[in-house]
Design an enzyme around this catalytic site. Sequence first.
Site, PDB file in Angstrom:
ATOM      1  N   ASN A   1       0.860  -1.188   0.000  1.00 23.67           N
ATOM      2  CA  ASN A   1       0.000   0.000   0.000  1.00 23.67           C
ATOM      3  C   ASN A   1       0.894   1.234   0.000  1.00 23.67           C
ATOM      4  O   ASN A   1       1.488   1.573   1.021  1.00 23.67           O
ATOM      5  CB  ASN A   1      -0.893  -0.032   1.258  1.00 23.67           C
ATOM      6  CG  ASN A   1      -1.754   1.206   1.370  1.00 23.67           C
ATOM      7  OD1 ASN A   1      -1.898   1.978   0.422  1.00 23.67           O
ATOM      8  ND2 ASN A   1      -2.341   1.403   2.541  1.00 23.67           N
TER       9      ASN A   1
ATOM     10  N   LYS B   1       0.038   4.210  -0.153  1.00 18.01           N
ATOM     11  CA  LYS B   1      -0.603   5.386   0.470  1.00 18.01           C
ATOM     12  C   LYS B   1      -0.404   6.592  -0.463  1.00 18.01           C
ATOM     13  O   LYS B   1      -0.422   6.414  -1.677  1.00 18.01           O
ATOM     14  CB  LYS B   1      -0.075   5.598   1.891  1.00 18.01           C
ATOM     15  CG  LYS B   1      -0.170   4.302   2.711  1.00 18.01           C
ATOM     16  CD  LYS B   1       0.085   4.450   4.173  1.00 18.01           C
ATOM     17  CE  LYS B   1      -0.056   3.088   4.861  1.00 18.01           C
ATOM     18  NZ  LYS B   1       0.091   3.143   6.312  1.00 18.01           N
TER      19      LYS B   1
ATOM     20  N   GLU C   1      -6.382   4.602   8.472  1.00 18.55           N
ATOM     21  CA  GLU C   1      -6.228   6.024   8.121  1.00 18.55           C
ATOM     22  C   GLU C   1      -7.535   6.582   7.571  1.00 18.55           C
ATOM     23  O   GLU C   1      -7.876   7.744   7.807  1.00 18.55           O
ATOM     24  CB  GLU C   1      -5.068   6.189   7.127  1.00 18.55           C
ATOM     25  CG  GLU C   1      -3.727   5.996   7.823  1.00 18.55           C
ATOM     26  CD  GLU C   1      -2.619   5.448   6.945  1.00 18.55           C
ATOM     27  OE1 GLU C   1      -2.707   5.565   5.703  1.00 18.55           O
ATOM     28  OE2 GLU C   1      -1.661   4.879   7.509  1.00 18.55           O
TER      29      GLU C   1
ATOM     30  N   GLU D   1      -4.444  -4.977  11.203  1.00 20.53           N
ATOM     31  CA  GLU D   1      -3.390  -3.980  11.355  1.00 20.53           C
ATOM     32  C   GLU D   1      -3.575  -3.255  12.684  1.00 20.53           C
ATOM     33  O   GLU D   1      -4.420  -2.356  12.788  1.00 20.53           O
ATOM     34  CB  GLU D   1      -3.487  -2.938  10.240  1.00 20.53           C
ATOM     35  CG  GLU D   1      -3.385  -3.503   8.848  1.00 20.53           C
ATOM     36  CD  GLU D   1      -2.991  -2.404   7.876  1.00 20.53           C
ATOM     37  OE1 GLU D   1      -1.904  -2.545   7.299  1.00 20.53           O
ATOM     38  OE2 GLU D   1      -3.723  -1.427   7.723  1.00 20.53           O
TER      39      GLU D   1
ATOM     40  N   SER E   1       4.209  -2.047  10.121  1.00 19.73           N
ATOM     41  CA  SER E   1       5.678  -2.069  10.171  1.00 19.73           C
ATOM     42  C   SER E   1       6.269  -3.414   9.762  1.00 19.73           C
ATOM     43  O   SER E   1       7.317  -3.818  10.279  1.00 19.73           O
ATOM     44  CB  SER E   1       6.189  -1.638  11.555  1.00 19.73           C
ATOM     45  OG  SER E   1       5.765  -0.313  11.837  1.00 19.73           O
TER      46      SER E   1
HETATM   47  O1  G3H Z   1      -1.483  -0.406   4.643  1.00 20.57           O
HETATM   48  C1  G3H Z   1      -0.418  -0.600   5.232  1.00 20.57           C
HETATM   49  C2  G3H Z   1      -0.312  -0.449   6.647  1.00 20.57           C
HETATM   50  O2  G3H Z   1      -0.955   0.690   7.100  1.00 20.57           O
HETATM   51  C3  G3H Z   1       1.049  -0.658   7.225  1.00 20.57           C
HETATM   52  O3  G3H Z   1       1.859   0.472   7.032  1.00 20.57           O
HETATM   53  O4  G3H Z   1       3.949  -0.874   6.927  1.00 20.57           O
HETATM   54  O5  G3H Z   1       4.041   1.617   6.973  1.00 20.57           O
HETATM   55  O6  G3H Z   1       3.365   0.318   9.010  1.00 20.57           O
HETATM   56  P1  G3H Z   1       3.402   0.381   7.528  1.00 20.57           P
END
Ligand code: G3H
Length: 249
Positions: A9, A11, A96, A166, A211
Site C-alpha cells: 500500500n 498510500k 487512516e 493492522e 511495520s
Molecule cells: O497499509 C499498510 C499499513 O498501514 C502498514 O503500514 O507498513 O508503513 O506500518 P506500515
Amino acid sequence: MRTPLIAGNWKMNGSAALVEEFGHRFAEKSLPASLDVVILPPFPYLDAARRAFEGTPIRLGAQTLNPLHSGARTGEVSGRMLKEFGVEFALAGHSERRQLYREDDEAVLDRLLAALNVGITPILCVGETLEERDAGKTMEVVLRQVGYVMARLEPDQRERVVIAYEPVWAIGTGRTATPEQAQEVMAGIRDYQAGYDRALAAGLRLLYGGSMNADNAAELLAQPDIDGGLVGGASLKVDDFLAICQSAG
Ligand code: G3H
C-alpha cells in the site's frame, strides 16, 4: 491451501519513476510460484502501473473507492472506473480512512460491497488502537469491525473477502506486533469466522499489517494463521518489497 498474498500500500507516496522501477525489477526476478503480489498505488499512477507491471506477477489494487458508480462526488473514484484500469483488489476500512476521513463501520461496509459488486476483491482492514489494546479490548474491537461487515454479507460474498489485521499502534511506527500477538488475533478472527462456516474460515486469507519489513516478514509469515502482509513503508523500496515477497514462498 491458502495462497499467500503480499500487498504493497503506497498510500499517498510514490512517483511515476517508482512505478517504472517496480515494473523493471519484478520483470527480472523470479518469485515463489504460489504467491499473489499486489501494489496499491495512488490513483493517478494506475494506468502507468498497469502498463509497467504487464508481464510481471504484480496485480493492481486501489486504496479506497466510492460506494456509487458515478455522480456528484467531487474527488471520488468508483469501482467501475477502477475496473477499467485493471484493478483487482481494493482496501476497505484502512485505519487512516477510519480516523482521518471518519469512515465508520457502515461506510466501510458500503465500500466493501461496492468492490464486490464490480468484481473487485475487498481487503477489509481492522485493528485496535494502543488505548484499546491497553484496556484489554483488542479482540472486542477487532471482532466488532469484522462482524459488522461479515454479518451483512451473503455467504458467497464472505468467501471473496480478504481480512487485514493492522494494529493501529504498529502502523508507520516501526513498532511491529510480535508474531505471537499477531497470531493470537488472527486465530481469533478465524475462529469467529468458523462460527459461520468452517470451510469458509479455513479458506479465509488473513494478512498482517503494521511495520512489516524485510527483516521481520519471515517470522510473521511463518505463523499458522498469517497468510500474507499489507505492507506500507517497506513497499516503497523495491529491494525490501521483493525480499518480503520472497519470504512468503
Ligand atoms: O497499509 C499498510 C499499513 O498501514 C502498514 O503500514 O507498513 O508503513 O506500518 P506500515
